[in-house]
Design a protein around this motif. Structure first.
Motif, PDB file in Angstrom:
ATOM      1  N   UNK A   1      -3.716  -1.083 -10.744  1.00 35.94           N
ATOM      2  CA  UNK A   1      -4.172  -2.493 -10.005  1.00 35.94           C
ATOM      3  C   UNK A   1      -3.085  -2.611  -8.996  1.00 35.94           C
ATOM      4  N   UNK A   2      -3.385  -3.316  -7.809  1.00 36.69           N
ATOM      5  CA  UNK A   2      -2.515  -3.503  -6.947  1.00 36.69           C
ATOM      6  C   UNK A   2      -2.829  -5.055  -6.595  1.00 36.69           C
ATOM      7  N   UNK A   3      -1.836  -5.760  -6.061  1.00 41.61           N
ATOM      8  CA  UNK A   3      -1.938  -7.199  -5.708  1.00 41.61           C
ATOM      9  C   UNK A   3      -0.700  -7.770  -4.763  1.00 41.61           C
TER      10      UNK A   3
ATOM     11  N   UNK B   1      -5.320  -3.741   1.773  1.00 42.46           N
ATOM     12  CA  UNK B   1      -4.760  -2.921   1.002  1.00 42.46           C
ATOM     13  C   UNK B   1      -5.493  -1.705   0.462  1.00 42.46           C
ATOM     14  N   UNK B   2      -6.779  -2.049   0.275  1.00 45.42           N
ATOM     15  CA  UNK B   2      -7.951  -1.247  -0.425  1.00 45.42           C
ATOM     16  C   UNK B   2      -8.017  -0.195   0.633  1.00 45.42           C
ATOM     17  N   UNK B   3      -8.264  -0.553   1.812  1.00 44.61           N
ATOM     18  CA  UNK B   3      -8.481   0.414   3.014  1.00 44.61           C
ATOM     19  C   UNK B   3      -7.477   1.452   3.309  1.00 44.61           C
ATOM     20  N   UNK B   4      -6.196   1.053   3.391  1.00 43.48           N
ATOM     21  CA  UNK B   4      -4.932   1.635   3.583  1.00 43.48           C
ATOM     22  C   UNK B   4      -4.877   2.567   2.563  1.00 43.48           C
TER      23      UNK B   4
ATOM     24  N   UNK C   1       0.803  -1.214  -0.105  1.00 45.99           N
ATOM     25  CA  UNK C   1       0.100  -0.183  -0.235  1.00 45.99           C
ATOM     26  C   UNK C   1       0.998   1.185   0.078  1.00 45.99           C
ATOM     27  N   UNK C   2       1.920   1.324   0.911  1.00 43.40           N
ATOM     28  CA  UNK C   2       2.764   2.407   0.845  1.00 43.40           C
ATOM     29  C   UNK C   2       3.564   2.640  -0.438  1.00 43.40           C
TER      30      UNK C   2
END
Length: 256
Positions: free
Chosen positions: A130-132, A58-61, A30-31
């Motif tokens: 997109x993150x994963x 991760x979505x929330x951060x 997330x960072x």
């Protein structure tokens, strides 16, 4: 048994199973995606997706770190997706986070069923980023005692790194960014999968348990349709020699 945990990022809370929670790799991702560790981060007001969102951490951060971002969490396990949806309401993030139930392999084109097409058709080309945090271990490399959620989180089951790359590419607009966290011993597989999907690795950052130790986490930023040029970012050490967290990690966790 479930527990509700305070993340320390603003007032954000997550709902997790006891004995199995998110780790430092999720917080680092997330960072990294937010641009806090030196990478080109997700711009304010972007639309993003989190593949394999699990509890939604991760979505929330990201909603805490990136102003105006809207995130779609994708999770194949209905039970985990329901926990994440409950946490969306708990955090009052209904206007910024939605959780859908879908398999990454379906988004990547691996199933081709009518049900999958209906679930995922609106995701294609819809996102700036997109993150994963995908499973790290190859299929058939299971630790015998592992089972259930822990096994699924750690091992490629229905989707491998190629599926995650293809899904990200399908969901991204041209020039969009894919941010992922993985293990350095899978770098050859990761780079091959990214390039095959049309995602060019642009930035990479190694994470070491402590200074002078070998890296055990890698953060990668790839861009859809970009040219070839990879920038290495300064490594991050997680622990100090006495076992505490380094200043870098304390800043990432917003403890200083």
């Amino acid at each position: 048994m479930l527990r509700t945990d305070d993340t320390g990022f603003g007032n954000i809370k997550v709902i997790q199973k006891k004995g199995f929670g998110y780790g430092v790799d999720a917080v680092l991702l997330a960072a990294f995606a937010a641009g806090e560790t030196g990478a080109r981060g997700i711009p304010q007001g972007s639309t993003a997706a989190d593949l394999g969102t699990d509890c939604g951490i991760v979505a929330f951060i990201l909603t805490h770190k990136v102003a105006g971002i809207r995130v779609t969490g994708v999770e194949k396990r209905e039970e985990a997706a329901d926990r994440a949806r409950e946490a969306v309401s708990l955090n009052g993030l209904e206007d910024r986070v939605r959780i859908i139930t879908a398999d990454v392999s379906g988004i990547a084109g691996g199933t081709g069923t009518a049900e999958t097409d209906a679930e995922t058709s609106g995701l294609r080309g819809a996102f700036d980023a997109v993150v994963s945090n995908p499973p790290y271990f190859r299929r058939n490399s299971a630790i015998p005692s592992e089972s259930g959620d822990r096994y699924i989180a750690r091992h490629e089951t229905t989707a491998d790194i190629g599926d995650f790359a293809r899904a990200a590419a399908a969901m991204l607009r041209d020039g969009g960014s894919f941010y992922l966290v993985h293990r350095p011993d899978r770098l050859a597989d990761i780079f091959s999968a990214l390039r095959e999907a049309g995602l060019e690795p642009k930035e990479m950052q190694m994470v070491v348990p402590a200074e002078a130790q070998a890296a055990n986490i890698v953060l990668i930023h790839a861009v859809k349709g970009a040219g070839a040029e990879l920038r290495m970012l300064p490594q991050i050490a997680v622990h100090t020699p006495d076992g505490g967290y380094t200043d870098d990690i304390m800043r990432i966790y917003e403890r200083q």
